[in-house]
Scaffold this motif. Structure first.
Motif, PDB file in Angstrom:
ATOM      1  N   ARG A 203       0.832  -1.210   0.000  1.00 47.21           N
ATOM      2  CA  ARG A 203       0.000   0.000   0.000  1.00 47.21           C
ATOM      3  C   ARG A 203       0.865   1.257   0.000  1.00 47.21           C
ATOM      4  O   ARG A 203       0.569   2.227  -0.705  1.00 47.21           O
ATOM      5  CB  ARG A 203      -0.933   0.000   1.201  1.00 47.21           C
ATOM      6  CG  ARG A 203      -2.108  -0.951   1.089  1.00 47.21           C
ATOM      7  CD  ARG A 203      -3.143  -0.684   2.155  1.00 47.21           C
ATOM      8  NE  ARG A 203      -2.626  -0.945   3.500  1.00 47.21           N
ATOM      9  CZ  ARG A 203      -2.688  -2.133   4.104  1.00 47.21           C
ATOM     10  NH1 ARG A 203      -3.232  -3.163   3.474  1.00 47.21           N
ATOM     11  NH2 ARG A 203      -2.208  -2.293   5.320  1.00 47.21           N
ATOM     12  N   ALA A 204       1.937   1.243   0.756  1.00 47.94           N
ATOM     13  CA  ALA A 204       2.805   2.417   0.852  1.00 47.94           C
ATOM     14  C   ALA A 204       3.461   2.744  -0.488  1.00 47.94           C
ATOM     15  O   ALA A 204       3.737   3.920  -0.776  1.00 47.94           O
ATOM     16  CB  ALA A 204       3.869   2.193   1.918  1.00 47.94           C
ATOM     17  N   GLU A 205       3.699   1.718  -1.305  1.00 53.10           N
ATOM     18  CA  GLU A 205       4.375   1.937  -2.585  1.00 53.10           C
ATOM     19  C   GLU A 205       3.461   1.722  -3.788  1.00 53.10           C
ATOM     20  O   GLU A 205       3.917   1.782  -4.936  1.00 53.10           O
ATOM     21  CB  GLU A 205       5.612   1.039  -2.678  1.00 53.10           C
ATOM     22  CG  GLU A 205       6.608   1.311  -1.548  1.00 53.10           C
ATOM     23  CD  GLU A 205       8.019   0.873  -1.843  1.00 53.10           C
ATOM     24  OE1 GLU A 205       8.297   0.498  -3.003  1.00 53.10           O
ATOM     25  OE2 GLU A 205       8.842   0.915  -0.920  1.00 53.10           O
ATOM     26  N   GLY A 206       2.173   1.461  -3.542  1.00 55.44           N
ATOM     27  CA  GLY A 206       1.211   1.332  -4.632  1.00 55.44           C
ATOM     28  C   GLY A 206       1.449   0.130  -5.513  1.00 55.44           C
ATOM     29  O   GLY A 206       1.299   0.199  -6.742  1.00 55.44           O
ATOM     30  N   LEU A 207       1.762  -1.006  -4.905  1.00 55.80           N
ATOM     31  CA  LEU A 207       2.134  -2.200  -5.677  1.00 55.80           C
ATOM     32  C   LEU A 207       0.964  -3.109  -6.006  1.00 55.80           C
ATOM     33  O   LEU A 207       1.161  -4.119  -6.701  1.00 55.80           O
ATOM     34  CB  LEU A 207       3.190  -3.003  -4.910  1.00 55.80           C
ATOM     35  CG  LEU A 207       4.449  -2.243  -4.481  1.00 55.80           C
ATOM     36  CD1 LEU A 207       5.422  -3.178  -3.783  1.00 55.80           C
ATOM     37  CD2 LEU A 207       5.102  -1.540  -5.652  1.00 55.80           C
TER      38      LEU A 207
END
Length: 226
Positions: A203-207
């Motif tokens: 979620r933090a890196e939009g993966l």
């Protein structure tokens, strides 16, 4: 407390997953590639090559993914220590991942840095074939040494992140990597996704919801992959 200088879905992802998997406290600092922040004087003071990541530690900044992982492994007992029978295997595969597999995969991402435009197609075919041989070696290693290549370990994380990138990048390039050919690496990807830290990092890196078993192009909430 460590400070990880990162960009989404860059090599910092490997370090981030290892840190989270071991429960090691750290903070993050975005390197904004849209502004070429990696070329800024401040970042170059941390890493003269301008590559990502850098991990700031009480002993000073460390760059180079393999060096960061080795330092973390030794500092936080994340791998066989010196004198352990598996120590040579750990070092062998860490350096293979860093110096051979990662370095070769980078040539597929940035062919203009390695060959003239008229040679890109042939260059890609050569390097893709090399990478498939590398992944075959990693498949065998994961089968033979499951503890060394477990989820959240330096070797396990490094391997599945490289497999993710092989499936995705460059976005407009020819597809050459078939994950189904490597069932042990697929099992490792499932094990990593089952860990509590993986969706948090994703979620933090939009993966996306399945960053390793069904990788998709990232949509990061901040920063840029390229």
């Amino acid at each position: 407390m460590y400070l990880l200088h990162y960009a989404p879905d860059n090599a910092s992802l490997i370090v981030r997953l290892v840190l989270d998997g071991a429960g090691i406290p750290y903070a993050t600092a975005l390197v904004d590639r849209t502004k070429r922040q990696q070329d800024s004087a401040g970042y170059r003071a941390l890493n003269p090559t301008g590559l990502i990541p850098v991990l700031e530690t009480p002993q000073g900044p460390i760059s180079e993914t393999g060096a960061i992982l080795l330092w973390l492994a030794e500092t936080h007992q994340l791998a066989p220590p010196p004198g352990h029978p598996d120590r040579p295997l750990f070092l062998k595969w860490l350096f293979f991942l860093s110096n051979t597999a990662h370095a070769d995969l980078r040539q597929i991402f940035y062919p203009h840095q390695y060959a003239p435009a008229e040679a890109h197609r042939g260059h890609h075919e050569i390097i893709a074939a090399r990478m498939l041989r590398h992944f075959a070696l990693l498949e065998t290693a994961a089968l033979q040494h499951p503890q060394l290549f477990a989820a959240a370990t330096p070797l396990g994380v490094y391997t599945i992140v490289l497999a993710r990138w092989a499936a995705l990048y460059p976005p407009q390039g020819p597809r050459w990597f078939d994950a189904s050919a490597f069932p042990a690496l697929q099992a490792l990807a499932r094990a990593q996704e089952a860990r509590v830290e993986t969706p948090v990092v994703a979620r933090a890196e939009g993966l996306g919801p399945h960053p390793f078993t069904r990788p998709e192009q990232p949509n990061p909430p901040e920063g840029s992959v390229l």
